[in-house]
Design a protein around this motif. Structure first.
Motif, PDB file in Angstrom:
ATOM      1  N   THR A  80       2.646  -6.598  -9.960  1.00 15.30           N
ATOM      2  CA  THR A  80       2.102  -7.256  -8.699  1.00 15.30           C
ATOM      3  C   THR A  80       3.259  -7.826  -7.931  1.00 15.30           C
ATOM      4  OG1 THR A  80       2.070  -9.495  -9.910  1.00 15.30           O
ATOM      5  CG2 THR A  80       0.125  -7.862 -10.036  1.00 15.30           C
ATOM      6  N   ARG A 128     -12.059   3.247  -8.151  1.00  8.57           N
ATOM      7  CA  ARG A 128     -11.413   2.855  -7.020  1.00  8.57           C
ATOM      8  C   ARG A 128     -12.483   2.032  -6.156  1.00  8.57           C
ATOM      9  NH1 ARG A 128      -6.400   5.495  -6.268  1.00  8.57           N
ATOM     10  NH2 ARG A 128      -6.527   5.189  -4.093  1.00  8.57           N
ATOM     11  N   GLY A 130     -12.651  -0.526  -2.501  1.00 10.38           N
ATOM     12  CA  GLY A 130     -12.063  -0.785  -1.148  1.00 10.38           C
ATOM     13  C   GLY A 130     -12.747  -2.343  -0.391  1.00 10.38           C
ATOM     14  N   GLN A 186      -2.615  -3.721   2.347  1.00  7.83           N
ATOM     15  CA  GLN A 186      -2.603  -2.749   3.417  1.00  7.83           C
ATOM     16  C   GLN A 186      -4.060  -2.663   4.056  1.00  7.83           C
ATOM     17  OE1 GLN A 186      -0.878  -1.998   0.791  1.00  7.83           O
ATOM     18  NE2 GLN A 186       1.181  -1.851   1.722  1.00  7.83           N
ATOM     19  N   SER A 204      -7.411  -1.031   2.314  1.00  2.00           N
ATOM     20  CA  SER A 204      -7.372   0.219   1.619  1.00  2.00           C
ATOM     21  C   SER A 204      -7.755   0.246   0.252  1.00  2.00           C
ATOM     22  CB  SER A 204      -6.111   0.769   1.980  1.00  2.00           C
ATOM     23  OG  SER A 204      -5.190   0.074   1.345  1.00  2.00           O
ATOM     24  N   HIS A 205      -8.523   1.406  -0.032  1.00  2.00           N
ATOM     25  CA  HIS A 205      -9.075   1.512  -1.385  1.00  2.00           C
ATOM     26  C   HIS A 205      -7.865   1.728  -2.408  1.00  2.00           C
ATOM     27  CE1 HIS A 205      -9.094   6.072  -1.909  1.00  2.00           C
ATOM     28  NE2 HIS A 205      -8.901   5.959  -0.631  1.00  2.00           N
ATOM     29  N   ARG A 206      -8.007   1.091  -3.548  1.00  2.00           N
ATOM     30  CA  ARG A 206      -6.916   1.205  -4.873  1.00  2.00           C
ATOM     31  C   ARG A 206      -7.848   1.388  -6.006  1.00  2.00           C
ATOM     32  NH1 ARG A 206      -4.282   2.292  -0.833  1.00  2.00           N
ATOM     33  NH2 ARG A 206      -2.377   1.743  -0.432  1.00  2.00           N
ATOM     34  N   PRO A 207      -6.953   1.545  -7.029  1.00  3.60           N
ATOM     35  CA  PRO A 207      -7.621   1.346  -8.281  1.00  3.60           C
ATOM     36  C   PRO A 207      -8.201  -0.060  -8.607  1.00  3.60           C
ATOM     37  CG  PRO A 207      -5.645   2.568  -8.654  1.00  3.60           C
ATOM     38  CD  PRO A 207      -5.677   2.194  -7.231  1.00  3.60           C
ATOM     39  N   GLU A 210      -5.946  -3.373  -8.942  1.00  2.00           N
ATOM     40  CA  GLU A 210      -5.096  -3.565  -7.705  1.00  2.00           C
ATOM     41  C   GLU A 210      -5.968  -4.048  -6.612  1.00  2.00           C
ATOM     42  OE1 GLU A 210      -1.914  -1.130  -5.273  1.00  2.00           O
ATOM     43  OE2 GLU A 210      -2.786  -0.222  -7.089  1.00  2.00           O
ATOM     44  N   ALA A 211      -7.084  -3.441  -6.423  1.00  2.00           N
ATOM     45  CA  ALA A 211      -8.003  -3.752  -5.307  1.00  2.00           C
ATOM     46  C   ALA A 211      -8.378  -5.274  -5.573  1.00  2.00           C
ATOM     47  CB  ALA A 211      -9.163  -2.902  -5.245  1.00  2.00           C
ATOM     48  N   ARG A 214      -5.466  -7.437  -4.506  1.00  2.00           N
ATOM     49  CA  ARG A 214      -5.224  -7.407  -3.050  1.00  2.00           C
ATOM     50  C   ARG A 214      -6.285  -8.171  -1.986  1.00  2.00           C
ATOM     51  NH1 ARG A 214      -2.609  -1.847  -0.831  1.00  2.00           N
ATOM     52  NH2 ARG A 214      -0.990  -1.488  -2.515  1.00  2.00           N
TER      53      ARG A 214
END
Length: 442
Positions: A80, A128, A130, A186, A204-207, A210-211, A214
């Motif tokens: 992170t 994933r 977002g 992002q 923005s979409h992430r696993p 992590e999403a 963020r």
């Protein structure tokens, strides 16, 4: 990691670490790089009071989870690492309590999401997400908010998707977009929403983990960047009775071997069988996991007809009046949007609830028996009504054996108790509405 090596070269420098409590508040402190390097291997102590008090730092009444307020074992996640651009590129890390054997390990939202993500991976899926957030920005400071006058919005009028309003404060919007990106958050988009001073950002979409990181840092970043411009931003779900509330919607998809398993070009509408099970799981759990989407007393004032917020557990294709919006597309874009969470929801808990319920539907091959809502959901009695207030929602969660099995009794007991205490404190408060309505007449 190069950044970790740089910290080793100068162990006297400062870094910042943060952990998230039940309410989604990032509790942070500065430590030396030397302390951080030691903690990367063996963890470090963080007072477990952050899971023994509420959003206003009021300690829960007896029986306390730990009357001694011992240190819990916190773990730093080296993945992170990022720099805080508005603090002279200060190194920053997120942590959690995944290795703690006490109350913090059971209650920690990030640790819960890690367990749910592992469940998805055990089934062969990568989830994933977002996140998408709305918030109000005001021409205020923390000090000026203490005066009795209503807060002044950044801009007047109902200017959704306004080119005028974003140009009016171009430097603020530029800093939001650019500094959040430098902070490792992002954005896919940023625009004004309907209402004075309302903004919306799509991450923005992430696993999944992590999403959630963020999303938590988006909220922190928006507030801190706002301060630097002389503003205050609020992710409160319903700051005004006369305006739409603030959503914290979750776009999501499941992937296996590089393929989006929600998409099936041979199925009607491109909607795979797995997606139908996944939706059925969320519909089953929705009324009983509402505190994870709507954690405050104020949250439930957002769920009113005609408000862009769902009032029933239902679904539809490209329909923004339902709880679950199916968005068809190709293999890259097909996804589900869970529109129930408010902007005030803890992102770790919201994503954990969404994912766990959907996976339950897949594991149990639940049939999607409910028809898609066509037209306005507010005009049709399709799907169970969502709870009306936090007390009702918390009791529903407490009484659900399915929810206990989904998240574990230790987490559920602690979390539900915290929501019931929040409700009880509200019931004991005397509001301005009561004084205006009853003081003179009665």
């Amino acid at each position: 990691m190069k950044a970790i090596d740089q910290l080793r070269e100068d162990p006297t420098q400062r870094v910042k670490i943060g952990v998230t409590d039940l309410d989604g508040v990032l509790r942070a402190k500065y430590i030396s790089a030397e302390k951080l390097l030691s903690a990367l291997d063996k963890g470090f102590g963080f007072c477990n009071v952050i899971f023994g008090w509420d959003i206003a730092d009021q300690v829960y009444p007896d029986p306390l989870p730990d009357p001694g307020f011992a240190d819990a074992l916190a773990s730093i996640d080296p993945d992170t690492i990022r720099q805080i651009p508005w603090e002279d590129a200060l190194p920053f890390f997120l942590g959690d309590f995944r290795n703690d054997e006490g109350v913090a390990g059971a209650a920690c939202p990030r640790s819960l999401l890690r367990r749910i993500v592992q469940r998805a991976e055990d089934l062969g899926f990568t989830a994933r997400f977002g996140p998408e957030y709305e918030w109000f920005t005001y021409r205020e400071t923390p000090d000026s908010l203490t005066r009795p006058a209503p807060p002044r919005p950044l801009t007047p009028g109902m200017f959704g998707y306004s080119g005028l309003r974003t140009s009016q404060h171009a430097s603020f919007h530029r800093d939001l977009f650019d500094q959040l990106r430098s902070f490792g958050v992002q954005l896919e988009g940023l625009h004004t929403e309907t209402g004075p001073g309302v903004l919306e950002a799509a991450v923005s979409h992430r696993p999944a983990l992590e999403a959630a990181d963020r999303a938590a840092l988006l909220k922190l970043g928006v507030k801190e960047i706002s301060y630097r411009h002389g503003f205050v931003s609020s992710f409160m779900a319903k700051p005004s009775a006369s305006l739409p509330g603030c959503g914290g919607h979750m776009h999501q998809s499941l992937w296996r071997d590089g393929e989006n398993v929600f998409y099936d070009p041979s199925a009607e509408g491109g909607m795979s069988k797995l997606l139908r099970h996944y939706i059925a799981g969320q519909l089953l759990f929705l009324p009983d996991i509402m505190p994870m989407f709507a954690p405050t007393v104020n949250s439930y004032k957002r769920y009113t007809e005609g408000s862009w917020a769902a009032t029933r557990a239902n679904w539809g294709e490209e329909n923004r009046t339902v709880a679950l919006r199916y968005i068809p597309g190709d293999g890259a874009a097909t996804r589900l949007e869970t529109r129930v969470p408010g902007a005030d929801a803890n992102p770790y808990l919201a994503i954990a609830a969404v994912l766990a319920a959907g996976l339950y539907g897949i594991e149990h091959e639940l049939p999607l028996e409910m028809d898609a809502v066509r037209g306005s959901s507010y005009d049709q009695a399709i799907g169970n009504r969502l709870p009306k207030h936090l007390g009702q929602a918390a009791q529903a969660m407490r009484q659900s054996a399915r929810v206990n099995s989904l998240f574990g009794a230790a987490f559920c007991d602690h979390f539900v108790r915290s929501r019931l205490l929040e409700w009880e404190r509200f019931l004991g408060a005397v509001t301005d509405w009561e004084k205006e309505r009853y003081f003179e007449q009665i």
